[in-house]
Design an enzyme around this catalytic site. Structure first.
Site, PDB file in Angstrom:
ATOM      1  N   ARG A   1     -12.058  12.566   2.834  1.00 44.92           N
ATOM      2  CA  ARG A   1     -12.584  11.355   3.479  1.00 44.92           C
ATOM      3  C   ARG A   1     -13.153  11.757   4.830  1.00 44.92           C
ATOM      4  NH1 ARG A   1     -11.430   6.099   2.219  1.00 44.92           N
ATOM      5  NH2 ARG A   1      -9.645   6.695   0.953  1.00 44.92           N
TER       6      ARG A   1
ATOM      7  N   ASP B   1      -6.860   9.091  -6.137  1.00 44.20           N
ATOM      8  CA  ASP B   1      -6.523  10.033  -5.069  1.00 44.20           C
ATOM      9  C   ASP B   1      -5.102  10.540  -5.279  1.00 44.20           C
ATOM     10  OD1 ASP B   1      -4.819   7.967  -4.137  1.00 44.20           O
ATOM     11  OD2 ASP B   1      -6.420   7.189  -2.863  1.00 44.20           O
TER      12      ASP B   1
ATOM     13  N   THR C   1     -14.522   4.859  -3.155  1.00 46.89           N
ATOM     14  CA  THR C   1     -13.624   5.744  -3.893  1.00 46.89           C
ATOM     15  C   THR C   1     -13.766   5.547  -5.394  1.00 46.89           C
ATOM     16  OG1 THR C   1     -12.012   5.830  -2.092  1.00 46.89           O
ATOM     17  CG2 THR C   1     -11.208   6.349  -4.294  1.00 46.89           C
TER      18      THR C   1
ATOM     19  N   ASP D   1     -11.671  -1.809  -1.588  1.00 53.52           N
ATOM     20  CA  ASP D   1     -12.245  -2.316  -0.336  1.00 53.52           C
ATOM     21  C   ASP D   1     -13.763  -2.139  -0.381  1.00 53.52           C
ATOM     22  OD1 ASP D   1     -12.901  -3.049   2.226  1.00 53.52           O
ATOM     23  OD2 ASP D   1     -11.391  -1.824   3.203  1.00 53.52           O
ATOM     24  N   THR D   2     -14.253  -1.004   0.058  1.00 51.12           N
ATOM     25  CA  THR D   2     -15.705  -0.767   0.030  1.00 51.12           C
ATOM     26  C   THR D   2     -16.187  -0.372  -1.356  1.00 51.12           C
ATOM     27  OG1 THR D   2     -15.501   1.596   0.553  1.00 51.12           O
ATOM     28  CG2 THR D   2     -15.599   0.044   2.408  1.00 51.12           C
TER      29      THR D   2
ATOM     30  N   LYS E   1     -10.163  14.224  -3.549  1.00 52.62           N
ATOM     31  CA  LYS E   1     -11.289  13.866  -2.689  1.00 52.62           C
ATOM     32  C   LYS E   1     -10.953  14.133  -1.223  1.00 52.62           C
ATOM     33  CE  LYS E   1     -10.342   9.062  -1.502  1.00 52.62           C
ATOM     34  NZ  LYS E   1      -9.029   8.825  -1.994  1.00 52.62           N
TER      35      LYS E   1
ATOM     36  N   HIS F   1       0.821  -1.210   0.000  1.00 49.36           N
ATOM     37  CA  HIS F   1       0.000   0.000   0.000  1.00 49.36           C
ATOM     38  C   HIS F   1       0.855   1.260   0.000  1.00 49.36           C
ATOM     39  CE1 HIS F   1      -3.526   2.409   0.506  1.00 49.36           C
ATOM     40  NE2 HIS F   1      -3.122   2.893   1.669  1.00 49.36           N
TER      41      HIS F   1
END
Length: 306
Positions: A195, A169, A227, A223-224, A193, A130
């Protein structure tokens, strides 16, 4: 090559593909649990003096898979393996790589790095960490290979109109630039963006000209899906013709697949560093690529000390 390949339970399918490329069989190990939930490891093959590779992604359930990896490495170390390489296609806890502000939180990525070093790991091989600085958490050699080769091959197979690479991002600009350069020095755009809270995001604007162009979003983790979905929506509002999203690690938590399937994303492509759920077959615009070749090539180079 006098190597032994062991697989944890998280990426057994990927491990079999890697062993096939290496013209070998997976070594025998029993992975179970005691009645109280403790992980139980029993190495069945002799590893004395061998160059051993343990393949395990620390994905959901993260703690179970991490304990499997740690206990397997300890077992191999105590069985006199000559060298142990932990092949971790997806390195869990990587997003907890720093303290934020004055919050009292752990740096979990450093803790995992320390644990791997203590139990007898000689080297770590992983894919698209990451953040690059996590490599500095290790006291042993770590090789962080890029999934770009796999992604680029797929991008090149497509017929695209005036393509542009999009970073979802600011933190992903380096990744986007790398892909854009390898693809022929094409332009990049960036989604700016904020968060407001954990696992949520709101796209504010797109920096770059995306009107009447095919947009290729590149990211390391999905992930979710918030984004990617919000970025795709903004791209379409700015006049993008098509939005194709690539991510190396398909975490896909909660209702992310449903969210992506109902979004402005025309196609979502991920890699197999995390096993793909069977339910993915019900989503027409989601498919996956394999990292087995690039991982097997890296294993060859490590074993031959190239």
């Amino acid at each position: 090559m006098k190597i032994k390949i062991f697989s944890g339970s998280s990426v057994l399918k990927l491990s079999r593909k890697i062993s096939k490329y290496l013209y070998t069989e997976l070594s025998d190990v029993n992975i179970g649990k005691f009645s109280d939930g403790e992980t139980n490891i029993n190495i069945k093959d002799s590893v004395r003096g061998k160059d051993v590779f343990v393949i395990q992604s620390t994905c959901f359930p993260v703690n179970d898979h991490l304990m499997e990896l740690v206990l397997m490495i300890d077992s191999l170390y105590r069985a006199s393996a000559r060298r142990i390489t932990a092949v971790i296609p997806y390195f869990g806890y990587a997003r907890q790589d720093r303290k934020t502000g004055s919050t009292k939180t752990p740096i979990a990525a450093k803790i995992v790095a320390d644990i791997l070093s203590v139990v007898g790991t000689n080297r770590v091989l992983t894919v698209d960490l990451h953040t690059e600085q996590i490599q500095g958490f290790f006291n042993i050699p770590i090789e962080n290979i890029s999934g770009s080769e796999v992604i680029l091959e797929d991008i090149r197979s497509k017929k695209l109109y005036d393509p542009i690479i999009v970073s979802p991002d600011i933190g992903g600009i380096t990744r986007a630039r790398t892909i854009a350069k390898l693809f022929g020095n094409i332009e990049i755009a960036v989604s700016d963006k904020n968060r407001p809270r954990v696992n949520t995001s709101k796209t504010l604007q797109i920096i770059g000209n995306v009107k009447d162009r095919d947009c290729i979003i590149v990211d390391d983790i999905v992930d979710t899906g918030s984004t990617l979905c919000s970025t795709a929506e903004m791209l379409k509002k700015k006049g993008a013709l098509k939005v194709i999203a690539y991510a190396t690690h398909p975490v896909f938590s909660g209702d992310s697949l449903e969210k992506i399937n109902n979004s402005f994303i025309d196609e979502m492509i991920v890699c197999d560093t995390i096993p793909i759920s069977k339910k993915i077959k019900g989503f027409k615009n989601v498919r996956y690529l394999t990292t087995s070749f690039i991982l097997s090539e890296s294993i060859k180079k490590i074993s031959c000390e190239m």
